[in-house]
Design a protein around this motif. Structure first.
Motif, PDB file in Angstrom:
ATOM      1  N   GLY A   1       0.816  -1.208   0.000  1.00  0.00           N
ATOM      2  CA  GLY A   1       0.000   0.000   0.000  1.00  0.00           C
ATOM      3  C   GLY A   1       0.852   1.261   0.000  1.00  0.00           C
ATOM      4  N   ILE A   2       1.862   1.311   0.885  1.00  0.00           N
ATOM      5  CA  ILE A   2       2.734   2.491   0.933  1.00  0.00           C
ATOM      6  C   ILE A   2       3.473   2.635  -0.390  1.00  0.00           C
ATOM      7  CG2 ILE A   2       4.724   3.525   2.096  1.00  0.00           C
ATOM      8  CD1 ILE A   2       3.834   2.199   4.654  1.00  0.00           C
ATOM      9  N   SER A   3       3.844   1.497  -0.961  1.00  0.00           N
ATOM     10  CA  SER A   3       4.617   1.558  -2.210  1.00  0.00           C
ATOM     11  C   SER A   3       3.840   2.223  -3.332  1.00  0.00           C
ATOM     12  CB  SER A   3       5.035   0.158  -2.645  1.00  0.00           C
ATOM     13  OG  SER A   3       5.885  -0.398  -1.679  1.00  0.00           O
ATOM     14  N   VAL A   4       2.524   1.998  -3.371  1.00  0.00           N
ATOM     15  CA  VAL A   4       1.731   2.609  -4.434  1.00  0.00           C
ATOM     16  C   VAL A   4       1.907   4.125  -4.385  1.00  0.00           C
ATOM     17  CG1 VAL A   4      -0.610   3.007  -5.275  1.00  0.00           C
ATOM     18  CG2 VAL A   4       0.063   0.732  -4.460  1.00  0.00           C
ATOM     19  N   VAL A   5       1.723   4.704  -3.189  1.00  0.00           N
ATOM     20  CA  VAL A   5       1.884   6.149  -3.039  1.00  0.00           C
ATOM     21  C   VAL A   5       3.335   6.545  -3.301  1.00  0.00           C
ATOM     22  CG1 VAL A   5       1.489   8.087  -1.496  1.00  0.00           C
ATOM     23  CG2 VAL A   5       0.110   6.015  -1.266  1.00  0.00           C
TER      24      VAL A   5
END
Ligand code: HEM
Ligand code: CU
Ligand code: CU
Lengths: 551, 258
Positions: free
Chosen positions: B50-54
């Motif tokens: 999830g953090i990687s997407v941002v």
């Protein structure tokens, strides 16, 4: 730009090789600044050699180039040397040289305290290295966690004691320097140099000094308590005491310390971008506000280094939130830099290349910082090679790239001569490629489970990555060699720079290169935060002052 | 094209190559954790994604802006005698790039906090408890029924596995005898420090039989690198059999001092 070359008056002694008595007794902030910088570069080379030995040892699984005990001493010495004796010392030195010039002062407020503060640094360095000559130095990493550093587990050598003493001396020196900077900036500004006109590098030095003044004492306290434990048998951090208390004390200093190393870098970037983009800094006030936002926040995040010791999840949530909030002021600075260059006429001189190298790599360090701040994700990444990659992206890709930009930018002011541009280009491209080759893939090693601070490993799956890293690290070493050759060569034989080779904005460019002992024949008027640009535009800039004679 | 622009393209090419390499299965170059086998590891894995997407969006956006400055606003690309507009700032923009990062980090912090509450709270519904204690240089796993697995550290050979049943919620209680150690098996979950005199815990619930490796993650002295960990998950019946055998050996060797 044609500069008239006049013989330099006798009293301006520009040679590096002055009698030792001058170096020992001078109270000139410029000479003290040079001594700080030279000391720090020597530390950089030593710390770098340790890094290369570390990398050779890790290049393949199950190597036995050095043994485990030596390895642990090497990583500790590498970390301590780079943080305490290189980056912090270099930024103190360059600020020592530049802050009085930039505010139009004739020296620091307390010149003799300045000299004493500097000489404490070699004392601290020698104290630390005494460990190597008395059987073994610190072997617990630069953080020196208890109880591993307690007598019960670390009694064979005096390495820990020498480290603790060294850090206490270092902290005292830092407190002296901070006090001196703050007093100088408050009391010795030239007429017209209001706070709202201070160069951002000076603002950065104010914020750095406030930070070090606050956190230097707790660090010294932690070291003193540790020595009480070791020498007087108290139980502050022993297994009978509270080992975790040490971590709180250490990181209450340790996290702000990374800002002590990066805020001056931010200041440097804020000086260099406007000069080479030919635009004023974008959002001066928000830049200043962001610095103080960072100062405040950086003291509320220390326990993000302790997400695996088992704290209450709400406490962890608090430290996670505060840590992530630092992205806000940092983001403001970042976007303001980009906006400064936007629509500009950007000249990619060597210092400006390093600035863009800084921006491109520091961004990665900032983003991986968000991963590390997220408590659940950090439990995976903590103490792995991901952290080693992250910390080098912020310290090397951040602070060190900015320091290199600063060296290329201010070398002409300090020595009167430009650094060689071709060597500078080589320096930039090799360090940029070498740096990313070394540290980018370290992230993946951490994700796959390689812990940091292991002297060797058995897992064959990590071999390819590690050998690429080791080869790249030698490219960095080559690059630093190019830099050193450039500095030594250009100091004696470089092209004459003139007073103002970059068409700068701030007061240091209004005097000769190098400046005379009292800095300015006549302190120029200050009408905005870009006084020298104002003078240039109104035609008042005096270009005819004597500059260095070529030899 | 200017020499430095060419060098820039080379760098981009190299970066792309590195990325390509990382997407194939070259050892040591995967951009993500090993496949998680326990729900808490899965939770961390998902948070990471999830953090990687941002993060990837921000990364590409900002690097693109930098590249645009390099390519478009370099002096050689500007008309001769070009005088840049002397802008000193823009309140709207500055507020904009204060608010935008604020929203992003609040979202990431909130998202992470949910995972923190889900998988890192103390548990009491465990089906089994094991006391894990670290020492220089190895781990002891006490099943609280008289059976203790001694996992002495070694780099030369495989260490004795810590055996757990599959699909069983096992609570791990951590302790250390000397200095701080940290128990880490990436495929299972994050690290938990074993601090002398300090209670700490974690849990696991492994969904398939197999063996997973880990290492001590907190520098604990010269033997730190050899503090290897192997966790072996067995079907419940196999586990019962294994446990019975352990009990038998423990009983036969009990007269000797431990
Ligand atoms: C040639 C360049 C460099 C290389 C190849 C290098 C390599 C490494 C490696 C491999 C480690 C991890 C050792 C381990 O955990 O076992 C490490 C640790 C570290 N490095 Fe560097 N490094 C370099 C430059 C720097 C610079 C410029 C700084 C700071 C400004 C720095 C600061 C640190 C720190 C603080 C640690 C942590 C030490 C510890 O674990 O206690 N390094 N370095
Ligand atoms: Cu921190
Ligand atoms: Cu360990």
């Amino acid at each position: 730009m044609a500069t008239t070359v006049l013989p330099r008056p006798k009293q301006y002694d520009d040679t590096f090789f002055k009698p030792i008595s001058i170096w020992l007794t001078t109270t000139d902030h410029k000479l003290i600044g040079i001594m700080y910088m030279v000391t720090s570069i020597i530390s950089f080379v030593i710390g770098g050699i340790f890094a290369l030995i570390i990398r050779l040892q890790l290049s393949q699984p199950n190597l036995k180039l050095v043994d485990a005990e030596t390895y642990n001493q090497l990583i500790s010495a590498h970390g301590v040397t780079m943080i305490f004796f290189f980056v912090t010392i270099f930024v103190t030195g360059i600020a020592n040289y530049m802050v009085p010039l930039m505010i139009g002062a004739r020296d620091m407020a307390f010149p003799r305290v300045n000299l004493l503060g500097f000489w404490l640094i070699p004392v601290a360095i020698i104290l630390y290295y005494c460990g190597f000559f008395t059987g073994g130095s610190l072997n617990a990493g630069w953080t020196g966690y208890t109880p591993l550093t307690e007598k019960a587990f670390n009694h064979q050598t005096f390495g820990v004691d020498f480290w603790a003493l060294s850090i206490i001396v270092w902290a005292i020196s830092g407190i002296m320097a901070s006090t001196n900077f703050l007093t100088t900036i408050v009391a010795l500004r030239a007429p017209g140099m209001r706070f709202s006109r201070l160069p951002l590098f000076v603002w950065a030095q104010i914020s750095t000094s406030i930070l070090l003044l606050i956190v230097g004492a707790p660090l010294a306290a932690a070291m003193i308590l540790l020595e009480f434990d070791r020498q007087l048998g108290t139980q502050f951090f022993t297994t009978q005491g509270r080992p975790v208390l040490y971590q709180h004390l250490f990181w209450f200093f340790g996290h702000p310390e990374v800002y002590v190393m990066i805020l001056p870098a931010f200041g440097l970037i804020s000086e260099i971008v406007p000069v080479f983009a030919r635009k004023p800094i974008f959002g001066y006030m928000s830049m200043v506000a962001a610095l103080f936002g960072i100062v405040f926040l950086s003291m509320t995040v220390w326990a993000h280094h302790m997400f695996t010791v088992g704290m209450n999840t709400y406490v962890e949530g608090f430290f996670m939130l505060m840590t992530m909030l630092i992205a806000v002021p940092t983001g403001i600075k970042f976007f303001n830099w980009i906006a400064t260059a936007w629509w500009g006429s950007v000249e990619f001189t060597v210092p400006m290349k390093f600035v863009f190298g800084f921006l491109a790599t520091f961004l990665i360090g900032g983003i991986t910082g968000i991963y590390l701040a997220s408590v659940p994700v950090d439990t995976q990444l903590h103490q792995s090679y991901f952290v080693v990659a992250h910390l080098h992206y912020v310290l090397f890709g951040g602070s060190v790239f900015a320091i290199l930009a600063g060296i290329y930018y201010w070398f002409p002011k300090i020595t009167g001569r430009l650094l060689n541009r071709t060597l500078g280009e080589w320096n930039f491209w090799t360090v940029f490629v070498g740096f990313n080759g070394t540290f980018l893939i370290m992230h993946t090693l951490g994700l796959e489970g390689m812990p940091r601070r292991i002297w060797t490993y058995a897992n064959p799956a990590w071999a390819t990555t590690n050998v690429i890293i080791t080869i790249s690290s030698f490219l960095i070493a080559f690059s630093i060699l190019v830099l050193l050759i450039n500095v030594v060569h250009s100091w004696g034989h470089g092209e004459i720079a003139g007073n103002d080779p970059w068409r700068g904005n701030t007061l240091e460019w209004a005097t000769t290169s190098p400046p005379p002992p009292y800095n300015f024949e006549r302190v120029p008027p200050v009408r905005s935060f870009m006084p020298v640009r104002d003078l240039r535009e109104s035609g008042e800039l005096i270009e005819a002052e004597p500059v260095l004679t070529p030899t | 094209m200017a020499r430095s622009a060419r060098a820039l393209l080379t760098t981009i090419g190299l970066a792309a190559l590195a990325f390509l390499l990382s997407s194939c299965d070259v050892g040591g170059l995967s951009p993500i954790f090993p496949d998680p086998v326990s729900p808490n590891g899965k939770g961390i894995y998902d948070t990471y994604v999830g953090i990687s997407v941002v993060a990837i969006i921000v990364f590409i956006g900002v690097e693109a802006a930098l590249l645009w400055v390099v390519l478009r606003y370099r002096r050689s690309r500007q008309p001769a005698g070009y005088m840049p507009p002397q802008v000193h700032g823009h309140t709207g923009l500055e507020i904009g790039w204060t608010i935008a990062p604020l929203i992003i980090v609040l979202a990431i912090a909130g998202y992470s906090f949910v995972e923190l509450q889900k998988d890192f709270q103390p548990i009491s519904n465990q089906e089994m408890t094991v006391k894990v204690s670290g020492h220089q240089f190895g781990w002891d796993y006490d099943y609280l029924n008289g059976v203790v697995v001694h996992q002495e550290g070694s780099l030369a050979a495989e260490v004795t596995p810590f055996v757990v049943p599959t699909n069983t919620l096992v609570k791990l209680q951590f302790d250390a005898n000397d200095v701080i150690h940290s128990w880490w098996v990436p495929a299972i979950s994050g690290k938990t420090d074993a601090v002398p005199g300090y209670d700490n815990f974690s849990w696991l619930k492994i969904d398939k039989p197999g063996k997973w490796r880990g290492e001590c993650a907190e520098l604990c002295g010269s033997g730190h690198a050899q503090m290897q960990i192997i966790v072996q998950a067995m079907d419940k019946s196999d586990f019962e059999a294994w446990m019975a055998k352990q009990k038998a050996t423990t009983a036969s060797s009990s007269p000797s001092p431990s």
